[in-house]
Design a protein around this motif. Structure first.
Motif, mmCIF file in Angstrom:
data_model
loop_
_atom_site.group_PDB
_atom_site.id
_atom_site.type_symbol
_atom_site.label_atom_id
_atom_site.label_comp_id
_atom_site.label_asym_id
_atom_site.label_seq_id
_atom_site.Cartn_x
_atom_site.Cartn_y
_atom_site.Cartn_z
ATOM 1 N N LEU A 139 0.852 -1.182 0.000
ATOM 2 C CA LEU A 139 0.000 0.000 0.000
ATOM 3 C C LEU A 139 0.893 1.240 0.000
ATOM 4 O O LEU A 139 2.063 1.192 0.395
ATOM 5 C CB LEU A 139 -0.911 -0.006 1.228
ATOM 6 C CG LEU A 139 -2.068 -1.009 1.199
ATOM 7 C CD1 LEU A 139 -2.712 -1.118 2.573
ATOM 8 C CD2 LEU A 139 -3.114 -0.604 0.170
ATOM 9 N N ALA A 140 0.342 2.361 -0.428
ATOM 10 C CA ALA A 140 1.135 3.577 -0.579
ATOM 11 C C ALA A 140 1.723 4.049 0.749
ATOM 12 O O ALA A 140 2.808 4.634 0.772
ATOM 13 C CB ALA A 140 0.279 4.680 -1.196
ATOM 14 N N GLY A 141 1.022 3.801 1.853
ATOM 15 C CA GLY A 141 1.551 4.191 3.155
ATOM 16 C C GLY A 141 2.849 3.480 3.460
ATOM 17 O O GLY A 141 3.840 4.100 3.870
ATOM 18 N N GLU A 142 2.853 2.166 3.238
ATOM 19 C CA GLU A 142 4.068 1.387 3.460
ATOM 20 C C GLU A 142 5.142 1.797 2.459
ATOM 21 O O GLU A 142 6.333 1.900 2.804
ATOM 22 C CB GLU A 142 3.765 -0.100 3.327
ATOM 23 C CG GLU A 142 4.965 -0.994 3.604
ATOM 24 C CD GLU A 142 4.640 -2.471 3.423
ATOM 25 O OE1 GLU A 142 3.463 -2.796 3.190
ATOM 26 O OE2 GLU A 142 5.565 -3.294 3.476
ATOM 27 N N GLY A 143 4.732 2.065 1.204
ATOM 28 C CA GLY A 143 5.681 2.502 0.187
ATOM 29 C C GLY A 143 6.344 3.813 0.554
ATOM 30 O O GLY A 143 7.554 3.994 0.355
ATOM 31 N N ALA A 144 5.551 4.738 1.109
ATOM 32 C CA ALA A 144 6.098 6.028 1.530
ATOM 33 C C ALA A 144 7.095 5.858 2.669
ATOM 34 O O ALA A 144 8.160 6.496 2.685
ATOM 35 C CB ALA A 144 4.963 6.958 1.959
ATOM 36 N N MET A 145 6.770 4.992 3.613
ATOM 37 C CA MET A 145 7.683 4.746 4.731
ATOM 38 C C MET A 145 8.985 4.110 4.259
ATOM 39 O O MET A 145 10.067 4.449 4.729
ATOM 40 C CB MET A 145 6.996 3.871 5.789
ATOM 41 C CG MET A 145 5.928 4.596 6.594
ATOM 42 S SD MET A 145 5.187 3.554 7.875
ATOM 43 C CE MET A 145 3.792 2.860 7.012
ATOM 44 N N LEU A 146 8.884 3.199 3.285
ATOM 45 C CA LEU A 146 10.081 2.574 2.728
ATOM 46 C C LEU A 146 10.944 3.614 2.005
ATOM 47 O O LEU A 146 12.177 3.581 2.092
ATOM 48 C CB LEU A 146 9.681 1.457 1.758
ATOM 49 C CG LEU A 146 9.113 0.182 2.389
ATOM 50 C CD1 LEU A 146 8.511 -0.728 1.320
ATOM 51 C CD2 LEU A 146 10.187 -0.562 3.174
ATOM 52 N N ALA A 147 10.277 4.545 1.305
ATOM 53 C CA ALA A 147 11.010 5.592 0.591
ATOM 54 C C ALA A 147 11.737 6.511 1.569
ATOM 55 O O ALA A 147 12.900 6.873 1.354
ATOM 56 C CB ALA A 147 10.038 6.401 -0.276
#
Length: 224
Positions: A139-147
């Protein structure tokens, strides 16, 4: 087992996890005790601007993908644009589950509301338990945190904590300044922040090995 059959199993786990998560979110909304940190921004958009929560979720996820592009620039992988259609699916699941909650009377008893919040945390944790190991697309939330973790070189666990706290603080300040109430933030937000991770660990300990077997060809080959 054929690869396409394995993919079907992973997709069922992936989207099934989404549905269970959004059902948990809808139950937390119905309890009116506050939502989990990751849902606080979309629900704040609903409380403040009247945007339907599913649509607010889609907008929020799209914004998070844009943030990833700005952070990673040339290191951003094109495949991560798929987080946008995934966010659309998640948003529509949110709309559907909130619609289902309309058939349930709004509880007045604080005991029932707390019970609903506790049930919601279990659903959210179980949904995460199902969707993450399917390894389709975060999900984009997890993607943002990974970024953020990649850019800052900080541990993901630390970034997640800061990210969740930031979402809650932004939601709380927005609601206080505009509608003069706590809005999306309440005791349920704190409960979710504490319990979801704990419940996820317990569920993984109890059912993780079975889940992993189901997601691999070995278990399905043995049970054909």
């Amino acid at each position: 087992m054929r690869k396409d059959n394995k993919l079907v199993v992973r997709l069922i786990s992936y989207f099934g996890g989404f549905l269970i998560m959004t059902l948990g979110i809808a139950i937390s909304v119905k309890s009116n005790l506050g939502v989990s940190p990751v849902s606080s921004i979309p629900y704040t958009m609903t409380c403040v601007w009247g945007v339907e929560m599913g649509k607010a979720t889609i907008i929020f996820h799209t914004a998070l993908v844009v943030m990833q592009i700005l952070l990673l620039r040339k290191n951003f992988k094109i495949k991560n644009l798929l987080q946008i259609p995934v966010g659309v699916v998640f948003g529509y699941f949110t709309t559907f589950c909130n619609y289902l909650m309309n058939f349930i009377a709004t509880p007045e008893s604080i005991v029932i509301r707390i019970l609903m919040m506790l049930i919601s945390t279990f659903f959210i944790a179980f949904g995460i338990f199902m969707y993450v190991p399917a390894d389709i697309m975060p999900l984009a939330g997890e993607g943002a945190m990974l970024a953020i973790a990649e850019v800052t070189k900080k541990p993901f666990a630390n970034i997640k904590l800061i990210f969740d706290v930031s979402m809650v603080v932004i939601s709380l300040l927005t609601c206080l300044f505009i509608i003069h109430s706590f809005g999306s933030v309440g005791i349920g937000t704190i409960i979710a922040a504490v319990l979801v991770g704990t419940e996820l660990k317990c569920i993984t300990k109890l059912l993780g090995s079975l889940r992993n077997k189901i997601l691999t060809s070995h278990y399905l080959q043995e049970n054909r």
